[in-house]
Design a protein around this motif. Structure first.
Motif, PDB file in Angstrom:
ATOM      1  N   ALA A 160      40.413  41.143  42.760  1.00  0.00           N
ATOM      2  CA  ALA A 160      38.373  41.301  43.121  1.00  0.00           C
ATOM      3  C   ALA A 160      38.195  39.681  42.115  1.00  0.00           C
ATOM      4  O   ALA A 160      38.408  39.021  41.951  1.00  0.00           O
ATOM      5  CB  ALA A 160      38.111  42.063  41.783  1.00  0.00           C
ATOM      6  N   ARG A 170      32.084  46.989  41.202  1.00  0.00           N
ATOM      7  CA  ARG A 170      32.889  45.713  42.026  1.00  0.00           C
ATOM      8  C   ARG A 170      32.228  45.062  43.215  1.00  0.00           C
ATOM      9  O   ARG A 170      31.890  44.279  43.991  1.00  0.00           O
ATOM     10  CB  ARG A 170      34.125  46.272  42.527  1.00  0.00           C
ATOM     11  CG  ARG A 170      34.740  45.032  43.456  1.00  0.00           C
ATOM     12  CD  ARG A 170      36.143  45.714  43.939  1.00  0.00           C
ATOM     13  NE  ARG A 170      37.095  44.593  45.053  1.00  0.00           N
ATOM     14  CZ  ARG A 170      38.208  44.552  45.223  1.00  0.00           C
ATOM     15  NH1 ARG A 170      38.939  45.595  44.187  1.00  0.00           N
ATOM     16  NH2 ARG A 170      38.730  43.304  46.423  1.00  0.00           N
ATOM     17  N   ARG A 218      38.415  36.578  35.887  1.00  0.00           N
ATOM     18  CA  ARG A 218      37.814  37.655  37.215  1.00  0.00           C
ATOM     19  C   ARG A 218      39.391  38.487  36.859  1.00  0.00           C
ATOM     20  O   ARG A 218      40.813  38.455  35.740  1.00  0.00           O
ATOM     21  CB  ARG A 218      38.058  37.164  38.413  1.00  0.00           C
ATOM     22  CG  ARG A 218      39.482  36.226  38.767  1.00  0.00           C
ATOM     23  CD  ARG A 218      38.887  35.163  39.878  1.00  0.00           C
ATOM     24  NE  ARG A 218      38.384  34.737  40.471  1.00  0.00           N
ATOM     25  CZ  ARG A 218      37.996  33.657  40.704  1.00  0.00           C
ATOM     26  NH1 ARG A 218      38.234  33.489  41.973  1.00  0.00           N
ATOM     27  NH2 ARG A 218      36.611  33.887  40.815  1.00  0.00           N
TER      28      ARG A 218
END
Length: 364
Positions: free
Chosen positions: A111, A85, A332
């Motif tokens: 994220a 990440r 995502r």
């Protein structure tokens, strides 16, 4: 697509070969072992030696890649996902660890990249199959998922050879097992729920192990009466593992147990993977059962022999990455295995490994 592949073990080597040979991927294999990296074809992939348990080292090697495939032991999953990440990399792994998956799901919230853990055989392909079968029912009653990675020629008292990670094996034998009973989510004890069955004229046993359901308990909550996952072994294995883990109390000294298994139980490339899913429920008012069953065998091909567990695990994660690259999965956030359509998986160039092998017809 630039891939950082962490782990140059048997599974990592197979993933590297599949992706580098596909033509759409630039693969860098990263491992702390120089000896493991030397076994790779340096003409097909880049290799980098790095301490994969060090956050700074991980951050450095992940930067500049589109995605990371984590083929390291399960206890590395949270660390690698966190660094992925930070580096802006999409994340894929093979973990069966429930706690790690929950932590990765939390990391995925908000994220800008995708997180897709559990991309192997079980969890992984088995969940895709089970979810697909449930969608054909008006009312789902029972879902039973059974998977075994077994030696083709068992010769010891355990009737078992090491075919994959010892860490992962002991982990699934020692942790609580998610399930649904009478419509309610619950936890079952590992090594309990022993049952016997036969496929293709061979006798097997199956018992509760942790992690194989992936996220299906959450996905199917409120839709099924019962749901469970069990590992398949040859008869007698469960009783002997109970002696080791419970009577000799090696559950509390897992490092010693791992040393014993690595020293005394041979590895094998001559294995067979069994996949067996049954779903029962109502269709148009009638009680119906649907079954998906496969046996997948090792490939003996000179220098490039592959075990069945290498074939099935590598095919699972490579197909997931390939379908993601093609835009068939969300771009995502957290992605569950059951978001993959079974037809898409089996039609994929990597997922076809499950199509090309022999079906099992006789079930009793």
């Amino acid at each position: 697509m630039k891939i950082a592949l962490l782990g140059a073990g048997h599974i990592g080597q197979t993933i590297a070969r599949l992706l580098s040979g596909a033509g759409d991927y630039q693969v860098t294999v990263i491992d702390r072992s120089e000896a493991a990296l030397r076994r790779l074809d340096a003409r097909a992939v880049e290799v980098r030696q790095a301490d994969t348990e060090n956050d700074l080292a991980l951050a450095a090697v992940l930067r500049g890649h589109d995605a990371v495939i984590n083929a390291l032991p399960y206890h590395c999953a949270i660390r690698v996902a966190t660094q992925a990440r930070e580096a802006g990399c999409h994340y894929f792994d093979l973990t069966e660890d429930v706690a790690a998956t929950r932590a990765i799901k939390a990391l995925a919230q908000g994220a800008p990249v995708a997180f897709m853990p559990q991309c192997g055989l079980a969890p992984g392909f088995i969940g895709i199959v089970a979810h697909h079968l449930t969608r054909g029912f008006d009312e789902v009653h029972d879902v039973k998922m059974r998977v075994g990675a077994l030696p083709a020629f068992p010769t010891n008292s355990l009737k078992y050879n090491l075919t994959w990670s010892v860490d992962g094996l002991i982990n699934e034998y020692c942790h609580p097992c998610e399930a649904i009973r009478d419509g309610e989510r619950t936890e079952l004890l590992p090594l309990e729920g022993l049952e016997h069955f036969a496929l293709d004229g061979v006798e097997y046993e199956a018992f509760n192990t942790s992690g194989g359901l992936g996220t299906l308990c959450e996905t199917l909550a409120g839709r099924v009466r019962s749901l469970d996952y069990k590992s398949v072994r040859y008869p007698g294995h469960c009783a002997l593992m109970k002696i080791l883990l419970e009577e000799l109390e090696l559950r509390h000294d897992q490092e010693t147990l791992k040393q014993i298994l690595r020293r005394s139980v041979p590895t094998t490339m001559q294995d067979v993977v069994l996949v067996f899913v049954t779903v029962s429920g109502l269709k148009h008012g009638a009680l119906v059962q649907e079954v998906f069953a496969r046996k997948i065998f090792a490939e003996r091909n000179g220098e490039r022999s592959l075990s069945a567990i290498q074939i099935t695990t590598a095919a699972g994660v490579c197909a997931a990455v390939d379908l993601f690259r093609q835009g068939k999965l969300p771009a995502r956030g957290f992605i569950r295995q059951e978001q993959i359509e079974l037809d898409d998986f089996l039609a994929n160039r990597f997922g076809q490994a499950y199509q090309q092998l022999r079906h099992v017809e006789s079930i009793s």
